[in-house]
Motif scaffolding. Structure first.
Motif, mmCIF file in Angstrom:
data_model
loop_
_atom_site.group_PDB
_atom_site.id
_atom_site.type_symbol
_atom_site.label_atom_id
_atom_site.label_comp_id
_atom_site.label_asym_id
_atom_site.label_seq_id
_atom_site.Cartn_x
_atom_site.Cartn_y
_atom_site.Cartn_z
ATOM 1 N N ILE A 218 1.411 6.722 12.410
ATOM 2 C CA ILE A 218 0.842 6.037 11.248
ATOM 3 C C ILE A 218 -0.241 5.035 11.628
ATOM 4 C CG2 ILE A 218 1.366 4.613 9.240
ATOM 5 C CD1 ILE A 218 2.371 7.586 9.184
ATOM 6 N N PRO A 219 -0.054 4.194 12.659
ATOM 7 C CA PRO A 219 -1.119 3.238 13.001
ATOM 8 C C PRO A 219 -2.455 3.912 13.297
ATOM 9 C CG PRO A 219 0.917 2.632 14.102
ATOM 10 C CD PRO A 219 1.153 3.985 13.487
ATOM 11 N N ALA A 220 -2.414 5.093 13.899
ATOM 12 C CA ALA A 220 -3.653 5.791 14.227
ATOM 13 C C ALA A 220 -4.227 6.559 13.044
ATOM 14 C CB ALA A 220 -3.404 6.755 15.385
ATOM 15 N N LEU A 221 -3.394 6.833 12.028
ATOM 16 C CA LEU A 221 -3.812 7.657 10.901
ATOM 17 C C LEU A 221 -4.196 6.860 9.667
ATOM 18 C CD1 LEU A 221 -0.926 10.295 11.147
ATOM 19 C CD2 LEU A 221 -3.313 10.661 11.827
ATOM 20 N N ARG A 222 -3.865 5.593 9.620
ATOM 21 C CA ARG A 222 -3.963 4.815 8.385
ATOM 22 C C ARG A 222 -5.389 4.578 7.911
ATOM 23 N NH1 ARG A 222 -2.540 -1.468 9.209
ATOM 24 N NH2 ARG A 222 -3.609 -1.476 7.195
ATOM 25 N N GLY A 223 -6.359 4.590 8.800
ATOM 26 C CA GLY A 223 -7.733 4.318 8.411
ATOM 27 C C GLY A 223 -7.954 2.847 8.130
ATOM 28 N N THR A 224 -8.909 2.554 7.219
ATOM 29 C CA THR A 224 -9.287 1.160 6.957
ATOM 30 C C THR A 224 -8.633 0.574 5.714
ATOM 31 O OG1 THR A 224 -11.240 1.911 5.730
ATOM 32 C CG2 THR A 224 -11.513 1.469 8.089
ATOM 33 N N THR A 225 -7.840 1.376 4.993
ATOM 34 C CA THR A 225 -7.172 0.872 3.789
ATOM 35 C C THR A 225 -5.668 0.836 4.008
ATOM 36 O OG1 THR A 225 -6.787 3.008 2.691
ATOM 37 C CG2 THR A 225 -8.986 2.026 2.465
ATOM 38 N N PHE A 226 -4.955 0.517 2.934
ATOM 39 C CA PHE A 226 -3.495 0.447 2.979
ATOM 40 C C PHE A 226 -2.863 1.577 2.160
ATOM 41 C CE2 PHE A 226 -5.256 -3.711 3.692
ATOM 42 C CZ PHE A 226 -4.463 -4.283 4.666
ATOM 43 N N ASP A 227 -3.660 2.575 1.789
ATOM 44 C CA ASP A 227 -3.182 3.640 0.910
ATOM 45 C C ASP A 227 -2.042 4.456 1.510
ATOM 46 O OD1 ASP A 227 -4.534 3.497 -1.533
ATOM 47 O OD2 ASP A 227 -6.352 4.335 -0.676
ATOM 48 N N LEU A 228 -2.033 4.601 2.824
ATOM 49 C CA LEU A 228 -1.055 5.476 3.462
ATOM 50 C C LEU A 228 0.383 4.997 3.249
ATOM 51 C CD1 LEU A 228 -1.167 8.108 5.042
ATOM 52 C CD2 LEU A 228 -1.084 6.782 7.157
ATOM 53 N N LEU A 229 0.567 3.730 2.878
ATOM 54 C CA LEU A 229 1.922 3.224 2.629
ATOM 55 C C LEU A 229 2.623 4.030 1.544
ATOM 56 C CD1 LEU A 229 4.011 0.965 3.321
ATOM 57 C CD2 LEU A 229 3.075 -0.292 1.361
ATOM 58 N N ARG A 230 1.855 4.536 0.594
ATOM 59 C CA ARG A 230 2.441 5.315 -0.497
ATOM 60 C C ARG A 230 3.148 6.569 0.029
ATOM 61 N NH1 ARG A 230 -0.231 3.782 -5.331
ATOM 62 N NH2 ARG A 230 -2.208 2.689 -4.999
ATOM 63 N N SER A 231 2.676 7.107 1.153
ATOM 64 C CA SER A 231 3.090 8.428 1.613
ATOM 65 C C SER A 231 4.043 8.413 2.791
ATOM 66 C CB SER A 231 1.837 9.239 1.985
ATOM 67 O OG SER A 231 0.979 9.362 0.877
ATOM 68 N N ILE A 232 4.660 7.266 3.059
ATOM 69 C CA ILE A 232 5.671 7.165 4.114
ATOM 70 C C ILE A 232 6.886 6.437 3.554
ATOM 71 C CG2 ILE A 232 3.972 7.232 5.978
ATOM 72 C CD1 ILE A 232 4.235 4.206 6.240
ATOM 73 N N PRO A 233 8.071 6.648 4.131
ATOM 74 C CA PRO A 233 9.281 6.035 3.580
ATOM 75 C C PRO A 233 9.216 4.520 3.434
ATOM 76 C CG PRO A 233 9.864 7.734 5.160
ATOM 77 C CD PRO A 233 8.375 7.572 5.246
ATOM 78 N N ALA A 234 8.407 3.866 4.260
ATOM 79 C CA ALA A 234 8.273 2.417 4.147
ATOM 80 C C ALA A 234 7.754 2.000 2.776
ATOM 81 C CB ALA A 234 7.353 1.883 5.242
ATOM 82 N N GLY A 235 7.096 2.925 2.048
ATOM 83 C CA GLY A 235 6.661 2.625 0.689
ATOM 84 C C GLY A 235 7.837 2.311 -0.221
ATOM 85 N N ASN A 236 8.952 3.032 -0.038
ATOM 86 C CA ASN A 236 10.176 2.728 -0.797
ATOM 87 C C ASN A 236 10.714 1.348 -0.430
ATOM 88 O OD1 ASN A 236 10.297 5.291 -2.075
ATOM 89 N ND2 ASN A 236 11.275 6.168 -0.267
ATOM 90 N N THR A 237 10.719 1.050 0.862
ATOM 91 C CA THR A 237 11.240 -0.235 1.326
ATOM 92 C C THR A 237 10.397 -1.380 0.782
ATOM 93 O OG1 THR A 237 11.980 0.857 3.342
ATOM 94 C CG2 THR A 237 11.945 -1.547 3.361
ATOM 95 N N PHE A 238 9.095 -1.203 0.807
ATOM 96 C CA PHE A 238 8.172 -2.197 0.250
ATOM 97 C C PHE A 238 8.464 -2.429 -1.238
ATOM 98 C CE2 PHE A 238 4.220 -3.319 -1.884
ATOM 99 C CZ PHE A 238 3.662 -4.293 -1.070
ATOM 100 N N THR A 239 8.672 -1.347 -1.975
ATOM 101 C CA THR A 239 8.980 -1.440 -3.406
ATOM 102 C C THR A 239 10.293 -2.176 -3.635
ATOM 103 O OG1 THR A 239 7.848 0.681 -3.739
ATOM 104 C CG2 THR A 239 9.257 -0.104 -5.523
ATOM 105 N N LYS A 240 11.300 -1.846 -2.837
ATOM 106 C CA LYS A 240 12.599 -2.521 -2.934
ATOM 107 C C LYS A 240 12.465 -4.001 -2.612
ATOM 108 C CE LYS A 240 14.866 -2.757 0.553
ATOM 109 N NZ LYS A 240 14.992 -3.707 1.706
ATOM 110 N N ASP A 241 11.699 -4.336 -1.573
ATOM 111 C CA ASP A 241 11.478 -5.738 -1.206
ATOM 112 C C ASP A 241 10.882 -6.516 -2.372
ATOM 113 O OD1 ASP A 241 12.339 -5.195 1.377
ATOM 114 O OD2 ASP A 241 10.319 -4.960 2.187
#
Length: 556
Positions: free
Chosen positions: A260-283
């Protein structure tokens, strides 16, 4: 003497009756307002097939999905009762207790005959973004024309109840929170923050600003996505490298680990497409409950929580992928964490939780073909172009077709009227022509939908999803196992939107306040959730409600 004894007896009897009535009245006057939950938490999992609950069961912990099932009530035959089965209509239907035919959210977007362009379901250009410099906040519930159960709660409590919507997707937050919400928050991939719009407020509350300042999105995107369990234990899923799975941009193959660190690019959009997106939402959901003191006041509060990440991962990989299973195992941990938090914060006896989904998902057609199960794809651009040529031959050269979206043909009404062509005749000719394409099972004209009524089957699903001034002139339903694609590229991952069980059959779990332990195979529909909540809360159903309360099954 006898008459005198009789009269005395009668007087005594009447006195006793009168005294009993008075005592009964005194008892009635002491009846208090029925107890209600202090907090309702509505959980919608974006793209959760019903069978995921059981397919991954042996790998779930005891404190997430298993706790909801084991300590709550499970409706095992719960379905959507309309098409198309998309995210926007799903969230709206859950909370309004009715279908797109009434609440108006007929798709994630639809063709607007007035402007000649598509309109997004939560689009509102009259408001501005709050929380970033992007236009991602130009959203509101203005396009939903029915009230929600959350609206009715606000009205019934004279605005004392707090209602907050939380999701990575704007539509997953806005539509459930309703028109009268205290706030709705969603994710902006440009800055990795939770934002809102001026429809709700002029600036973010201090607690939201503090949450954003924690830079959690950056932290979660700095870690690779590896499997929660040793990869050989994912026996419920297919091999890690399958030809019909999609990849992240920059990846050669759809295999673990995902860097993920190498694939994320310059934005934060990739969070939507990994399980951490659920954790972020729960937080964020937990932060909202704490900061707003939800469940601590005299009136019932409502948190409308939607987990969007399963939809992004599902679309990319498909139901048979290890990535999908790993996401659900990690979502199970997030739900367990949320339930444990609620235990300590307010207690299980004071919170009412329901969990459902906005739609399911189809198996990838290429996967089905490998198993010799009938499946396929239609190409929307080919269908639309062929239809235009046919109508030109039949009625003369003109721009007869305005759009083909959501598997619906929108004809050019203004042109048809000016050319003095029969709209009904053109609808019927369009419906006949669309049957020529492989995979098309049934077509239905708008004229037929407005003149007839179906109580079950495919006709009912089409009727319930049809709104005259927002839907198309001809609706197209594909065969089971088929779905539309929008380019000539190989089909990857999955999609949804069909009338078939893999899209309509989704979980419905109830848990917490006064919910008995049990399960039922009785057929229920997604529109039954809102009136059930109304019954629990002793408030009016949403104004377009068409569902029935399920309290006969889930009332202690």
């Amino acid at each position: 003497m006898v008459n005198r004894i009789y009269k005395i007896s009668l007087i005594l009897a009447l006195s006793l009756i009168s005294a009993g009535a008075a005592e009964s009245q005194r008892k009635k006057s002491k009846v208090t307002v029925p107890e209600k939950p202090k907090l309702v938490v509505g959980i919608v999992v974006d793209q959760m097939r019903y069978d995921y609950l059981y397919r991954f069961w042996n790998k779930f912990s005891d404190k997430g999905f298993k706790r909801l099932v084991g300590e709550g009530f499970n409706f095992r035959n719960n379905h959507y009762n309309y098409i198309p089965t998309y995210t926007g209509p799903g969230h709206a239907s859950i909370y309004t207790g009715t279908t797109p035919a009434i609440h108006g959210i007929v798709g994630n977007d639809w063709y607007n005959r007035i402007t000649g362009q598509n309109i997004y379901c939560a689009e509102d250009k009259s408001v501005k973004t709050v929380g970033s410099g992007s236009n991602a906040g130009q959203m509101s519930p203005v396009n939903m024309i029915a009230s929600t159960i959350t609206d009715e709660l606000r009205i019934a409590s004279n605005l004392q109840s707090k209602v907050i919507g939380v999701s990575l997707k704007d539509r997953g937050s806005i539509l459930p929170a309703g028109h009268a919400a205290n706030g709705a928050y969603w994710y902006d991939g440009s800055n990795g923050a939770m934002i809102t719009s001026t429809y709700y407020m002029q600036e973010l509350p201090a607690w939201v600003q503090a949450f954003n300042n924690r830079k959690l999105a950056d932290q979660y995107l700095s870690q690779p996505w590896t499997t929660l369990l040793p990869i050989e234990q994912y026996s419920e899923s297919g091999p890690d490298d399958q030809s019909f799975e999609g990849t992240f941009r920059g990846e050669a193959k759809p295999v673990f680990p995902h860097n993920i660190p190498a694939l994320r690019g310059t934005t934060f959009d990739l969070l939507r497409s990994i399980p951490a997106g659920n954790t972020f939402t729960k937080d964020f959901a937990i932060a909202a409950i704490q900061a707003e003191n939800m469940g601590k006041g005299a009136a019932t509060d409502f948190l409308a929580l939607s987990f969007s990440t399963p939809d992004y991962i599902g679309h990319q990989y498909g139901p048979n992928a290890i990535e999908v299973q790993d996401n659900y195992l990690r979502l199970d941990q997030d739900i367990a964490n949320l339930l444990t938090f609620l235990d300590g914060y307010i207690g299980k006896q004071n919170v009412l939780v329901f969990l459902t989904a906005d739609h399911g998902a189809a198996h990838n057609p290429e996967h089905m073909k490998q198993l010799r199960i009938p499946a396929g794809n239609t190409l929307n651009s080919l269908m639309a172009d062929s239809l235009k040529k046919h109508l030109n031959q039949r009625f003369g050269t003109a721009d007869w077709v305005s759009a083909f979206t959501n598997q619906q043909v929108y004809l050019n009404h203004q042109l048809i009227e000016s050319k003095k062509v029969s709209l009904v005749e053109m609808q019927e000719e369009t419906a006949r022509f669309m049957h020529r394409f492989p995979g098309v099972l049934r077509t239905m004209t708008a004229d037929a939908l407005m003149k007839s009524h179906w109580s079950r089957g495919l006709g009912m699903l089409m009727e319930n999803g049809y709104m005259p001034y927002r839907s198309g002139d001809v609706l197209v339903a594909l065969e089971p196992g088929w779905y539309a694609k929008y380019s000539n590229a190989p089909v990857k991952g999955t999609t949804h939107g069909s009338p078939w069980a893999y899209d309509t059959h989704i979980p419905l779990l109830w848990y917490g306040w006064q919910i008995p332990v049990g399960e039922s195979h009785v057929r229920t529909e997604i529109i039954d959730i809102a009136p059930s909540l109304a019954a629990f809360l002793r408030i009016q159903e949403p104004n377009g409600n068409m569902g029935r309360p399920l309290t006969e099954y889930i009332w202690k």
